[in-house]
Design a protein around this motif. Structure first.
Motif, PDB file in Angstrom:
ATOM      1  N   MET B   1       0.819  -1.226   0.000  1.00  0.00           N
ATOM      2  CA  MET B   1       0.000   0.000   0.000  1.00  0.00           C
ATOM      3  C   MET B   1       0.846   1.266   0.000  1.00  0.00           C
ATOM      4  O   MET B   1       0.368   2.341  -0.218  1.00  0.00           O
ATOM      5  N   MET B   4       0.688   3.376  -3.168  1.00  0.00           N
ATOM      6  CA  MET B   4      -0.520   4.170  -3.388  1.00  0.00           C
ATOM      7  C   MET B   4      -0.532   5.438  -2.540  1.00  0.00           C
ATOM      8  O   MET B   4      -0.929   6.487  -2.992  1.00  0.00           O
ATOM      9  N   SER B   5      -0.075   5.302  -1.280  1.00  0.00           N
ATOM     10  CA  SER B   5      -0.105   6.465  -0.408  1.00  0.00           C
ATOM     11  C   SER B   5       0.846   7.549  -0.915  1.00  0.00           C
ATOM     12  O   SER B   5       0.521   8.725  -0.920  1.00  0.00           O
ATOM     13  N   ARG B   8      -0.540   9.510  -3.722  1.00  0.00           N
ATOM     14  CA  ARG B   8      -1.550  10.485  -3.348  1.00  0.00           C
ATOM     15  C   ARG B   8      -0.907  11.772  -2.838  1.00  0.00           C
ATOM     16  O   ARG B   8      -1.360  12.872  -3.126  1.00  0.00           O
ATOM     17  N   PRO B 274     -16.055  15.946  -6.144  1.00  0.00           N
ATOM     18  CA  PRO B 274     -14.723  16.265  -6.642  1.00  0.00           C
ATOM     19  C   PRO B 274     -14.790  17.420  -7.617  1.00  0.00           C
ATOM     20  O   PRO B 274     -15.559  17.390  -8.569  1.00  0.00           O
TER      21      PRO B 274
END
Lengths: 271, 278
Positions: B1, B4-5, B8, B274
């Motif tokens: 993960m 992905m972090s 971001r 968004p």
């Protein structure tokens, strides 16, 4: 197949009709489905499109009323949705106005059995389980398709269902993400120790994920054949290139092709 | 993960730029354009009166309106009118919301209920509310009661009709999720239907507000003893154009302020949407 485990789902002679109110006629969609799912198993259902796979899943979830036969979960008869089943939807049906954490907490909030703090903790654990730690406060609109389906799975798992129902959950994902998510799903289910029923129109997906693949006939749907997947329990991506995998694939393809032919449609493409 | 972090952080963490004049001007471009045009129009008006092109008895002028307004606030003669109109708006509009939102949810949700009430609602909605004013005055008198009723009747239909449309347009998938998780009707309304129809609801509230303001003036013009609309009517009858204009500006101002307040609420509920802006 080990039959020492108890039966989780038992469907016997399940029939279901769609009512056409304009012509005042009934269209038979499910025509006596018999199916057992053993605890800890993952069983996939494939069949020609429009054959009633998703309808059967809705019936198991209790969203649709059946007109014959019965569906039992752990011997309890299914009449309406309940927290012993968790449904993972086809489209990302996450509530866009709720954060990831609050989407996952949704089922628990409705139950109103646990205090708020505990619901948050529990939801947090499931967000972590599907690998989205750090995204608790993100809104679904900020996530990728694959991430949204993880949340979708976490939301279904959070109510601690006995049976997880997945309705083509990866259909909207691109090919690469789909393969990755199939792999992830197996890990998640293994960690959560759940029994699952999986609807898909992708034969390779069904074989890769399942202990058994159930092939539905064309509408009105019956169980045409149950294919035991005798592949090693540890599923890796290169398994898809083995000759045994291809062999099973061709077999299931043929079964579906026969049914597609019956519906008066040309068989779709080549295997 | 971890991949992905970090992804971001890279896209999400925007760099803060040094504030500069051009940046400030660009950021407030829309507001500045609106303000500039408005000021130019007011200036033209003032000049037209000053050089004798327009008769202030008919048109007044920005400076005259300003001084009349100042005087009315200074001697306190405006306050009773403001208080009365404000109270009418508060009671009439609040009642309309309290009735229209729950009723709209029920009518939007239960198909048969909607079919039963649709003719009545459509007929009342199509009737110009002004036509009902004499009747309402017969029923409720010329005091506050009739104003509450007029404002209520003016505001309720836009809110009701938008709420119904909002509920009917709720994504079936969301409803299915609620069902699948065993939501009761009440839970379905509160956790699915209401949040999903927020954009429609707020459109209804905004339209309703406009109608409510019309309701105030119409009610007070027809029969009243106080209020901004009453003040406008009186000033008009006695050729006090400046005072009349003050009344109009107060009503318009209330409309602008309250509409923006609703917009703030809308933004609060739309946090999740968004934005497409970079």
């Amino acid at each position: 197949m080990e039959h020492s485990n108890p039966v989780k789902l038992r469907a016997r002679g399940v029939c279901l009709n769609y009512r056409n109110s304009r012509s005042n006629t009934d269209l038979r969609v499910l025509d006596g489905i018999d199916l057992d799912i053993i605890e800890g198993e993952l069983v996939s259902i494939v069949g020609p499109s429009g054959c009633g796979k998703s309808t059967f899943l809705s019936a198991v979830d209790g969203l649709m009323t059946i007109h014959g036969g019965e569906i039992r979960i752990d011997e309890r008869k299914v009449t309406r949705p309940g927290h012993d089943r968790g449904l993972v939807f086809q489209h990302d049906s996450l509530f866009p106005w709720r954060t990831v954490l609050r989407n996952v907490a949704y089922g628990l909030e409705l139950q109103r059995r646990l205090p708020k703090a505990e619901i948050r903790d529990r939801a947090r654990r499931f967000v972590e389980l599907v690998g989205l730690k750090g995204f608790e406060d993100a809104y679904p609109g900020e996530l990728s398709g694959g991430m949204r389906q993880r949340v979708n799975i976490a939301r279904a798992l959070a109510v601690d269902p006995d049976l997880l129902l997945l309705d083509e959950p990866f259909a909207a994902l691109d090919a690469q993400t789909r393969e990755y998510m199939q792999f992830e799903l197996l890990k998640i289910l293994d960690r959560a120790k759940k029994t699952a029923m999986f609807i898909t129109h992708q034969i390779d997906e069904a074989i890769f994920l399942s202990n058994r693949v159930v092939v539905f006939s064309a509408r009105p749907a019956k169980v045409k054949e149950v294919v035991d997947i005798d592949l090693p329990p540890q599923r890796t991506l290169d398994l898809k290139h083995t000759s045994r995998f291809q062999e099973i694939f061709r077999h299931i393809w043929q079964l579906i092709e026969e049914e597609t032919g019956k519906m008066g449609l040309a068989p779709a493409g080549e295997a | 993960m971890t991949d992905m972090s970090s992804d971001r952080v890279a896209t999400g963490g925007r760099q803060r730029r040094e504030p500069s004049l051009t940046f400030w001007l660009l950021r407030h471009e829309n507001a500045l354009l609106g303000l500039g045009t408005t000021l130019a129009a007011l200036l033209l008006w003032e000049i037209a009166v000053r050089i004798g092109l327009a008769d202030p008895l008919f048109t007044s002028s920005p400076s005259r309106i300003l001084s009349a307004g100042y005087q009315m606030f200074a001697d306190g003669s405006i306050y009773p009118h403001l208080a009365i109109s404000g109270l009418e708006l508060l009671v009439g509009y609040s009642l309309a919301i309290l009735v229209a939102v729950p009723l709209g949810i029920l009518l939007g949700w239960y198909r048969r209920l909607n079919a039963a009430f649709d003719p009545i609602i459509s007929a009342l909605y199509a009737t110009p509310r002004i036509a009902l004013v004499p009747l309402i005055v017969i029923w409720f008198g010329i005091g506050l009661g009739s104003k509450f009723a007029i404002i209520f009747l003016s505001a309720i239909f836009p809110i009701l009709i938008n709420t119904i449309a909002g509920v009917q347009s709720v994504d079936r998938d969301f409803v299915k999720v609620g069902r699948s998780f065993g939501a009761s009707d009440r839970q379905m309304f509160l956790t699915v239907v209401l949040p999903a129809s927020v954009p429609f609801l707020l459109t209804g509230l905004r339209l309703g507000l406009g109608h409510a303001l019309i309701g105030i003036v119409v009610g007070e013009l027809y029969a009243a003893q106080a209020g901004i609309g009453f003040m406008i009517a009186q000033a008009g009858a006695t050729f006090q154009t400046d005072k009349l204009m003050v009344g109009i500006i107060l009503i318009a101002g209330a409309g602008v302020i309250l509409t923006n307040l609703l917009r703030l609420i809308e933004r609060r509920f739309d946090r999740w949407r968004p934005t497409n802006r970079l």
